[in-house]
Design a protein around this motif. Sequence first.
Motif, PDB file in Angstrom:
ATOM      1  N   LEU A  34       0.841  -1.202   0.000  1.00 21.84           N
ATOM      2  CA  LEU A  34       0.000   0.000   0.000  1.00 21.84           C
ATOM      3  C   LEU A  34       0.877   1.254   0.000  1.00 21.84           C
ATOM      4  CD1 LEU A  34      -2.716   1.414   0.150  1.00 21.84           C
ATOM      5  CD2 LEU A  34      -2.687   1.093   2.635  1.00 21.84           C
ATOM      6  N   TYR A  35       0.890   1.950  -1.136  1.00 20.79           N
ATOM      7  CA  TYR A  35       1.635   3.197  -1.248  1.00 20.79           C
ATOM      8  C   TYR A  35       0.726   4.376  -0.881  1.00 20.79           C
ATOM      9  CZ  TYR A  35       5.508   0.825  -3.529  1.00 20.79           C
ATOM     10  OH  TYR A  35       6.579   0.003  -3.798  1.00 20.79           O
ATOM     11  N   PRO A  36       1.306   5.473  -0.398  1.00 19.64           N
ATOM     12  CA  PRO A  36       0.499   6.650  -0.063  1.00 19.64           C
ATOM     13  C   PRO A  36      -0.267   7.171  -1.273  1.00 19.64           C
ATOM     14  CG  PRO A  36       2.705   6.849   0.877  1.00 19.64           C
ATOM     15  CD  PRO A  36       2.732   5.664  -0.036  1.00 19.64           C
ATOM     16  N   GLU A  40       3.201   7.761  -7.318  1.00 16.70           N
ATOM     17  CA  GLU A  40       3.066   7.224  -8.667  1.00 16.70           C
ATOM     18  C   GLU A  40       2.799   5.724  -8.653  1.00 16.70           C
ATOM     19  OE1 GLU A  40       6.788   7.091 -10.929  1.00 16.70           O
ATOM     20  OE2 GLU A  40       7.838   7.629  -9.064  1.00 16.70           O
ATOM     21  N   PHE A  41       3.072   5.075  -7.530  1.00 18.30           N
ATOM     22  CA  PHE A  41       2.896   3.626  -7.430  1.00 18.30           C
ATOM     23  C   PHE A  41       1.556   3.234  -6.798  1.00 18.30           C
ATOM     24  CE2 PHE A  41       7.568   4.340  -6.944  1.00 18.30           C
ATOM     25  CZ  PHE A  41       7.936   3.862  -8.185  1.00 18.30           C
ATOM     26  N   PHE A  42       0.778   4.212  -6.333  1.00 19.88           N
ATOM     27  CA  PHE A  42      -0.483   3.885  -5.661  1.00 19.88           C
ATOM     28  C   PHE A  42      -1.515   3.331  -6.639  1.00 19.88           C
ATOM     29  CE2 PHE A  42      -4.862   5.218  -4.745  1.00 19.88           C
ATOM     30  CZ  PHE A  42      -5.086   4.471  -3.598  1.00 19.88           C
ATOM     31  N   GLN A  43      -2.206   2.259  -6.188  1.00 19.84           N
ATOM     32  CA  GLN A  43      -3.332   1.696  -6.928  1.00 19.84           C
ATOM     33  C   GLN A  43      -4.425   1.330  -5.922  1.00 19.84           C
ATOM     34  OE1 GLN A  43      -3.633   1.600 -10.141  1.00 19.84           O
ATOM     35  NE2 GLN A  43      -1.519   2.098 -10.727  1.00 19.84           N
ATOM     36  N   LEU A 172       6.875   9.728   0.139  1.00 20.14           N
ATOM     37  CA  LEU A 172       5.734   9.511  -0.738  1.00 20.14           C
ATOM     38  C   LEU A 172       5.748   8.110  -1.339  1.00 20.14           C
ATOM     39  CD1 LEU A 172       3.254  10.922  -1.969  1.00 20.14           C
ATOM     40  CD2 LEU A 172       4.700  11.608  -3.883  1.00 20.14           C
ATOM     41  N   ASN A 173       6.933   7.557  -1.518  1.00 19.42           N
ATOM     42  CA  ASN A 173       7.053   6.235  -2.131  1.00 19.42           C
ATOM     43  C   ASN A 173       7.380   5.139  -1.120  1.00 19.42           C
ATOM     44  OD1 ASN A 173       6.502   7.213  -4.723  1.00 19.42           O
ATOM     45  ND2 ASN A 173       8.640   7.765  -5.057  1.00 19.42           N
ATOM     46  N   LEU A 174       7.073   5.412   0.155  1.00 21.12           N
ATOM     47  CA  LEU A 174       7.312   4.410   1.203  1.00 21.12           C
ATOM     48  C   LEU A 174       6.033   3.611   1.419  1.00 21.12           C
ATOM     49  CD1 LEU A 174       9.279   3.328   3.377  1.00 21.12           C
ATOM     50  CD2 LEU A 174       8.282   5.001   4.954  1.00 21.12           C
ATOM     51  N   PRO A 175       6.014   2.326   1.074  1.00 23.92           N
ATOM     52  CA  PRO A 175       4.780   1.551   1.179  1.00 23.92           C
ATOM     53  C   PRO A 175       4.562   0.970   2.573  1.00 23.92           C
ATOM     54  CG  PRO A 175       6.486   0.199   0.229  1.00 23.92           C
ATOM     55  CD  PRO A 175       7.107   1.555   0.463  1.00 23.92           C
ATOM     56  N   MET A 176       3.341   0.530   2.807  1.00 25.97           N
ATOM     57  CA  MET A 176       2.998  -0.165   4.047  1.00 25.97           C
ATOM     58  C   MET A 176       2.570  -1.581   3.695  1.00 25.97           C
ATOM     59  SD  MET A 176       0.201   0.747   7.031  1.00 25.97           S
ATOM     60  CE  MET A 176      -1.245   0.480   6.005  1.00 25.97           C
TER      61      MET A 176
END
Length: 261
Positions: A34-36, A40-43, A172-176
């Motif tokens: 899960l990206y913020p 650009e990687f969020f879906q 911004l590109n740090l996922p959970m």
Amino acid sequence: MFQLTPTVRNLLIANVVFFLLANYLPGGLGLLALYPVGSEFFQPWQFLTYMFMHGGIGHIFSNMFGLMVFGPLLEQRWGGQRFLIFWLVCGLGSGMLYSGLRYYEMNKMRHDIEVFQQDPSDVHLMDFVQNNFKAYTEAYRPNINQLHETPNDQRLIQDILTDMGKAYKASLNLPMVGASGALFGVLFAFAYLFPNTTLFIFPLPVPIKAKYLVPLYGLYELYSGVNQTPGDNVAHFAHVAGLLVGFVLVMFWERGRKQFY
């Protein structure tokens, strides 16, 4: 050791399979984290898939151990379908609430960068650090002091802006990843429905009842989120969010239990 119920067993298998695929397939399954919102990687599908991803052996072990310990009694009480719904809703709700918080934090960080860009002073640099990277204040101290002494040093100012941009992009590109939000919902439900169950939790030296352990654990997560230490990459507020979603769902179900039984 554990009397696994069917849904708990299937969740355990699914998490292990996803963990193995993510860690041993070329390229892994990075877009399932899960990206913020705004990255650009969020879906959108990541609100569901992130809870089947884990950051390491210790991470998945602790979450799956909690599922095996606390899940079966809840599944026996509710049935497999309702327990699965509860697990997924707590995970989804935790991810959404935490994403809302992250969206606010990222907007605040961008605003602080813009303020510094318009007026590059040591005061605004300190505001940026205190609002966004408080745990790393000492690491920023040399730049703060140097900017105070040479406020018109354009090269220093540009270097600081570059570092700010890198910090923003990294955040911004740090996922959970992880099922912790769902698990914390399960912890609340267990403590509410089986409050006097005595638990032995390492490293506590004495047994403690569930109705005391879970509130204390929640307060610890809240404190850790507010006072995050350097190197702590745990999403403590996602854990708190899982507790809150679990609370709302259990209150709804128990108040209207005649509708379901």
